[in-house]
Design a protein around this motif. Structure first.
Motif, short mmCIF file in Angstrom:
data_model
loop_
_atom_site.label_atom_id
_atom_site.label_comp_id
_atom_site.label_asym_id
_atom_site.label_seq_id
_atom_site.Cartn_x
_atom_site.Cartn_y
_atom_site.Cartn_z
N TRP A 93 0.82 -1.21 0.00
CA TRP A 93 0.00 0.00 0.00
C TRP A 93 0.85 1.26 0.00
N GLY A 94 1.91 1.23 0.79
CA GLY A 94 2.71 2.45 1.00
C GLY A 94 3.41 2.93 -0.26
N PHE A 95 4.02 2.02 -0.98
CA PHE A 95 4.82 2.40 -2.14
C PHE A 95 3.97 3.06 -3.23
N PRO A 96 2.86 2.42 -3.64
CA PRO A 96 2.01 3.08 -4.64
C PRO A 96 1.45 4.41 -4.15
N ILE A 97 1.11 4.51 -2.84
CA ILE A 97 0.57 5.78 -2.32
C ILE A 97 1.63 6.88 -2.47
N LEU A 98 2.87 6.56 -2.12
CA LEU A 98 3.96 7.54 -2.25
C LEU A 98 4.08 8.01 -3.71
N ILE A 99 4.03 7.05 -4.62
CA ILE A 99 4.19 7.38 -6.04
C ILE A 99 3.03 8.23 -6.54
N ILE A 100 1.81 7.87 -6.10
CA ILE A 100 0.63 8.64 -6.53
C ILE A 100 0.70 10.06 -5.98
N VAL A 101 1.13 10.20 -4.71
CA VAL A 101 1.26 11.54 -4.12
C VAL A 101 2.29 12.34 -4.92
N PHE A 102 3.42 11.71 -5.22
CA PHE A 102 4.46 12.40 -5.97
C PHE A 102 3.96 12.82 -7.35
#
Ligand SMILES: [Cu+2]
Length: 286
Positions: A93-102
Protein backbone atom coordinates in the motif's frame (compact mmCIF):
# COMPACT_ATOMS: atom_id res chain seq x y z
CA UNK A 1 21.13 -25.45 -36.57
CA UNK A 2 18.27 -24.14 -34.47
CA UNK A 3 20.79 -22.31 -32.29
CA UNK A 4 22.52 -20.73 -35.31
CA UNK A 5 19.19 -19.44 -36.59
CA UNK A 6 18.43 -17.98 -33.18
CA UNK A 7 21.86 -16.34 -33.06
CA UNK A 8 21.35 -14.73 -36.48
CA UNK A 9 17.98 -13.46 -35.32
CA UNK A 10 19.47 -11.91 -32.16
CA UNK A 11 22.30 -10.36 -34.18
CA UNK A 12 19.88 -8.85 -36.70
CA UNK A 13 17.63 -7.62 -33.94
CA UNK A 14 20.62 -5.98 -32.24
CA UNK A 15 21.75 -4.28 -35.47
CA UNK A 16 18.23 -3.04 -36.15
CA UNK A 17 17.96 -1.54 -32.68
CA UNK A 18 21.34 0.14 -33.20
CA UNK A 19 19.98 1.86 -36.29
CA UNK A 20 16.98 3.00 -34.28
CA UNK A 21 18.96 4.29 -31.31
CA UNK A 22 22.03 5.69 -33.09
CA UNK A 23 19.86 7.48 -35.62
CA UNK A 24 19.19 10.20 -33.06
CA UNK A 25 16.07 12.28 -33.15
CA UNK A 26 15.51 15.42 -35.14
CA UNK A 27 11.85 16.02 -34.57
CA UNK A 28 9.12 15.19 -32.16
CA UNK A 29 8.33 15.54 -28.50
CA UNK A 30 11.57 13.92 -27.31
CA UNK A 31 13.68 16.32 -29.34
CA UNK A 32 12.44 19.69 -28.08
CA UNK A 33 13.36 23.00 -29.72
CA UNK A 34 11.59 25.35 -27.32
CA UNK A 35 11.20 26.06 -23.58
CA UNK A 36 7.70 24.60 -23.30
CA UNK A 37 8.69 21.42 -25.15
CA UNK A 38 11.84 21.03 -23.01
CA UNK A 39 9.74 21.17 -19.81
CA UNK A 40 7.26 18.71 -21.28
CA UNK A 41 10.01 16.28 -22.20
CA UNK A 42 11.42 16.31 -18.67
CA UNK A 43 7.90 15.79 -17.34
CA UNK A 44 7.51 12.72 -19.57
CA UNK A 45 10.91 11.37 -18.52
CA UNK A 46 10.33 11.95 -14.77
CA UNK A 47 6.88 10.33 -14.87
CA UNK A 48 8.31 7.44 -16.90
CA UNK A 49 11.15 6.88 -14.40
CA UNK A 50 8.82 7.05 -11.39
CA UNK A 51 6.53 4.48 -12.98
CA UNK A 52 9.52 2.21 -13.51
CA UNK A 53 9.77 2.04 -9.68
CA UNK A 54 6.56 -0.01 -9.87
CA UNK A 55 7.13 -1.86 -13.12
CA UNK A 56 10.66 -3.13 -12.45
CA UNK A 57 9.86 -4.64 -8.99
CA UNK A 58 6.70 -6.23 -10.40
CA UNK A 59 8.69 -7.92 -13.17
CA UNK A 60 11.28 -9.03 -10.64
CA UNK A 61 8.65 -10.37 -8.23
CA UNK A 62 6.88 -12.27 -11.01
CA UNK A 63 10.09 -14.13 -11.67
CA UNK A 64 11.03 -14.44 -7.97
CA UNK A 65 7.70 -15.81 -6.72
CA UNK A 66 7.21 -18.20 -9.57
CA UNK A 67 10.71 -19.59 -8.97
CA UNK A 68 10.57 -19.70 -5.21
CA UNK A 69 7.08 -21.17 -4.88
CA UNK A 70 7.23 -23.64 -7.73
CA UNK A 71 6.03 -27.12 -6.88
CA UNK A 72 9.35 -28.89 -7.29
CA UNK A 73 11.30 -26.46 -5.08
CA UNK A 74 11.98 -28.59 -2.03
CA UNK A 75 14.39 -26.13 -0.42
CA UNK A 76 11.67 -23.65 0.68
CA UNK A 77 9.45 -24.05 3.76
CA UNK A 78 5.95 -25.28 3.19
CA UNK A 79 3.62 -22.92 5.12
CA UNK A 80 0.02 -23.64 4.16
CA UNK A 81 -1.40 -21.59 7.09
CA UNK A 82 0.46 -18.35 6.38
CA UNK A 83 -2.00 -15.62 5.60
CA UNK A 84 -0.84 -12.16 6.61
CA UNK A 85 2.27 -10.01 6.90
CA UNK A 86 2.24 -6.41 8.10
CA UNK A 87 5.51 -5.70 6.32
CA UNK A 88 4.19 -6.84 2.93
CA UNK A 89 0.87 -5.07 3.52
CA UNK A 90 2.55 -1.75 4.28
CA UNK A 91 4.90 -2.04 1.30
CA UNK A 92 2.10 -3.00 -1.10
CA UNK A 93 0.00 0.00 0.00
CA UNK A 94 2.71 2.45 1.00
CA UNK A 95 4.82 2.40 -2.14
CA UNK A 96 2.01 3.08 -4.64
CA UNK A 97 0.57 5.78 -2.32
CA UNK A 98 3.96 7.54 -2.25
CA UNK A 99 4.19 7.38 -6.04
CA UNK A 100 0.63 8.64 -6.53
CA UNK A 101 1.26 11.54 -4.12
CA UNK A 102 4.46 12.40 -5.97
CA UNK A 103 2.82 12.20 -9.42
CA UNK A 104 -0.17 14.26 -8.18
CA UNK A 105 2.05 17.08 -6.94
CA UNK A 106 4.08 16.93 -10.14
CA UNK A 107 0.94 17.02 -12.31
CA UNK A 108 -0.64 19.85 -10.32
CA UNK A 109 2.50 21.98 -10.62
CA UNK A 110 3.14 21.27 -14.30
CA UNK A 111 -0.51 21.69 -15.33
CA UNK A 112 -0.31 25.25 -14.06
CA UNK A 113 3.24 25.90 -15.18
CA UNK A 114 2.63 24.59 -18.71
CA UNK A 115 -0.90 25.98 -19.10
CA UNK A 116 -1.24 26.79 -22.83
CA UNK A 117 -3.08 30.01 -21.93
CA UNK A 118 -0.22 31.26 -19.73
CA UNK A 119 1.80 34.07 -21.30
CA UNK A 120 5.50 33.37 -21.75
CA UNK A 121 7.72 35.73 -19.77
CA UNK A 122 10.26 37.38 -22.08
CA UNK A 123 11.81 40.75 -22.86
CA UNK A 124 10.83 40.30 -26.49
CA UNK A 125 7.39 41.53 -27.53
CA UNK A 126 5.13 38.60 -28.44
CA UNK A 127 3.81 38.09 -31.97
CA UNK A 128 0.10 37.39 -32.38
CA UNK A 129 -0.96 34.75 -34.87
CA UNK A 130 -4.51 33.56 -35.47
CA UNK A 131 -4.98 29.98 -36.56
CA UNK A 132 -8.05 28.66 -38.39
CA UNK A 133 -8.34 24.97 -39.16
CA UNK A 134 -10.09 24.40 -42.48
CA UNK A 135 -10.98 21.27 -44.44
CA UNK A 136 -8.08 20.10 -44.73
CA UNK A 137 -5.49 22.81 -44.34
CA UNK A 138 -4.37 25.46 -41.89
CA UNK A 139 -4.94 29.19 -42.28
CA UNK A 140 -2.53 31.45 -40.40
CA UNK A 141 -3.54 35.08 -40.01
CA UNK A 142 -1.03 37.70 -38.87
CA UNK A 143 -3.45 40.46 -37.79
CA UNK A 144 -0.83 43.15 -37.09
CA UNK A 145 1.13 42.45 -40.24
CA UNK A 146 -2.14 42.23 -42.21
CA UNK A 147 -1.14 39.06 -44.06
CA UNK A 148 -2.24 35.43 -44.09
CA UNK A 149 -0.85 32.13 -45.29
CA UNK A 150 -2.06 28.61 -45.84
CA UNK A 151 0.04 25.73 -44.49
CA UNK A 152 3.10 27.85 -43.73
CA UNK A 153 3.83 29.32 -40.33
CA UNK A 154 6.85 31.61 -39.92
CA UNK A 155 8.15 33.46 -36.87
CA UNK A 156 11.51 34.47 -35.41
CA UNK A 157 13.50 32.55 -32.81
CA UNK A 158 13.31 33.44 -29.08
CA UNK A 159 10.07 35.37 -29.59
CA UNK A 160 6.97 34.40 -27.61
CA UNK A 161 4.11 33.56 -29.96
CA UNK A 162 0.52 34.03 -28.83
CA UNK A 163 -1.77 31.89 -30.89
CA UNK A 164 -5.53 32.29 -30.91
CA UNK A 165 -7.23 29.37 -32.57
CA UNK A 166 -10.58 28.38 -33.99
CA UNK A 167 -12.01 26.05 -36.59
CA UNK A 168 -14.16 26.76 -39.61
CA UNK A 169 -15.19 23.12 -39.72
CA UNK A 170 -15.04 20.16 -37.34
CA UNK A 171 -12.74 19.95 -34.34
CA UNK A 172 -9.02 19.71 -35.05
CA UNK A 173 -5.88 19.78 -32.98
CA UNK A 174 -2.98 22.13 -33.69
CA UNK A 175 0.36 20.53 -32.86
CA UNK A 176 4.03 21.35 -33.52
CA UNK A 177 5.70 18.40 -31.73
CA UNK A 178 9.15 20.07 -31.54
CA UNK A 179 7.70 23.08 -29.72
CA UNK A 180 5.27 21.20 -27.44
CA UNK A 181 1.64 21.59 -26.31
CA UNK A 182 -1.09 20.62 -28.73
CA UNK A 183 -4.38 22.48 -28.52
CA UNK A 184 -7.84 21.93 -29.97
CA UNK A 185 -9.52 24.21 -32.47
CA UNK A 186 -13.31 24.31 -32.30
CA UNK A 187 -15.86 26.05 -34.49
CA UNK A 188 -17.45 29.12 -32.91
CA UNK A 189 -14.93 29.02 -30.07
CA UNK A 190 -11.54 30.51 -29.33
CA UNK A 191 -8.63 28.66 -27.73
CA UNK A 192 -5.22 30.06 -26.91
CA UNK A 193 -1.70 28.73 -26.99
CA UNK A 194 1.62 30.32 -26.07
CA UNK A 195 4.78 28.84 -27.54
CA UNK A 196 8.40 29.86 -28.02
CA UNK A 197 11.18 28.41 -30.18
CA UNK A 198 14.71 28.60 -28.85
CA UNK A 199 16.33 27.27 -31.98
CA UNK A 200 15.81 28.25 -35.58
CA UNK A 201 14.88 25.57 -38.06
CA UNK A 202 12.06 23.99 -39.96
CA UNK A 203 9.62 21.97 -37.89
CA UNK A 204 6.65 20.00 -38.99
CA UNK A 205 3.18 20.89 -37.81
CA UNK A 206 0.30 18.46 -37.82
CA UNK A 207 -3.34 18.05 -37.05
CA UNK A 208 -3.50 15.67 -34.11
CA UNK A 209 -7.23 15.04 -34.22
CA UNK A 210 -8.89 13.06 -36.98
CA UNK A 211 -11.09 15.36 -39.03
CA UNK A 212 -12.16 13.45 -42.11
CA UNK A 213 -11.09 12.47 -45.61
CA UNK A 214 -8.14 14.84 -46.16
CA UNK A 215 -6.84 14.62 -42.58
CA UNK A 216 -3.65 12.69 -43.28
CA UNK A 217 -2.28 15.46 -45.54
CA UNK A 218 -3.35 18.26 -43.22
CA UNK A 219 0.23 19.25 -42.43
CA UNK A 220 1.99 22.58 -42.25
CA UNK A 221 5.57 23.80 -42.20
CA UNK A 222 6.85 25.85 -39.29
CA UNK A 223 9.87 27.98 -40.17
CA UNK A 224 11.64 29.58 -37.24
CA UNK A 225 13.95 32.27 -38.62
CA UNK A 226 17.28 32.94 -36.91
CA UNK A 227 16.57 36.67 -36.62
CA UNK A 228 13.84 39.30 -36.92
CA UNK A 229 15.23 40.67 -40.20
CA UNK A 230 14.65 37.35 -41.96
CA UNK A 231 11.09 37.28 -40.58
CA UNK A 232 10.45 40.79 -41.92
CA UNK A 233 11.90 39.76 -45.28
CA UNK A 234 9.40 36.90 -45.36
CA UNK A 235 6.53 39.29 -44.54
CA UNK A 236 7.58 41.45 -47.50
CA UNK A 237 7.53 38.36 -49.70
CA UNK A 238 3.99 37.51 -48.59
CA UNK A 239 2.90 41.11 -49.21
CA UNK A 240 3.97 40.74 -52.85
CA UNK A 241 1.36 38.03 -53.37
CA UNK A 242 -1.43 38.97 -55.82
CA UNK A 243 -3.97 37.03 -53.72
CA UNK A 244 -6.04 38.75 -51.06
CA UNK A 245 -8.33 37.65 -48.25
CA UNK A 246 -10.19 40.92 -48.06
CA UNK A 247 -13.76 39.68 -48.12
CA UNK A 248 -15.86 36.89 -46.68
CA UNK A 249 -16.36 35.45 -50.16
CA UNK A 250 -12.59 35.25 -50.73
CA UNK A 251 -12.30 33.49 -47.35
CA UNK A 252 -15.05 31.02 -48.27
CA UNK A 253 -13.13 30.21 -51.44
CA UNK A 254 -10.01 29.37 -49.39
CA UNK A 255 -12.14 27.43 -46.91
CA UNK A 256 -13.62 25.25 -49.63
CA UNK A 257 -12.54 21.64 -48.88
CA UNK A 258 -9.28 20.60 -50.55
CA UNK A 259 -6.69 17.93 -49.90
CA UNK A 260 -2.90 18.08 -49.82
CA UNK A 261 -3.06 21.85 -50.21
CA UNK A 262 0.03 23.79 -51.31
CA UNK A 263 1.43 26.79 -49.41
CA UNK A 264 -0.46 29.98 -50.25
CA UNK A 265 0.19 33.63 -49.42
CA UNK A 266 -2.36 36.43 -48.99
CA UNK A 267 -1.11 39.99 -49.09
CA UNK A 268 -3.99 41.58 -47.24
CA UNK A 269 -6.80 40.41 -45.00
CA UNK A 270 -10.26 41.62 -44.13
CA UNK A 271 -10.24 43.62 -40.92
CA UNK A 272 -11.18 41.48 -37.91
CA UNK A 273 -11.43 38.34 -40.10
CA UNK A 274 -10.63 35.92 -37.25
CA UNK A 275 -13.47 37.22 -35.04
CA UNK A 276 -15.84 37.22 -37.99
CA UNK A 277 -15.11 33.52 -38.61
CA UNK A 278 -15.89 32.72 -34.96
CA UNK A 279 -19.09 34.81 -34.86
CA UNK A 280 -20.30 33.51 -38.22
CA UNK A 281 -20.47 29.98 -36.82
CA UNK A 282 -21.49 30.91 -33.29
CA UNK A 283 -24.61 32.86 -34.32
CA UNK A 284 -25.56 31.05 -37.53
CA UNK A 285 -26.22 27.69 -35.92
CA UNK A 286 -29.57 26.35 -36.86
CU1 LIG B 1 -9.27 13.94 -25.32
Amino acid sequence: MQFLKFRTFILNFFLMSCILFLNGCNSGVLCPKGDIAIKQRSLILVAFTVMLFIIVPVFFMTWFFSTKYRENNIQSDYRPHWSHSNVIESLVWGFPILIIVFLSILSWKSVHDLDPYKKIVSNVKPIKINVVSLDWKWLFIYPKENIATVNELVFPVNTPITFELTSNSVMNSFFIPSLGSQIYTMAGMRTQLNLIANRSGVYKGISANYSGKGFSDMKFTTKVTSNVALFEKWIKKVRCSPYKLDSISSFEKVAYPSENNIIEYYSSIKNNLFNIIIKKIKYNRR
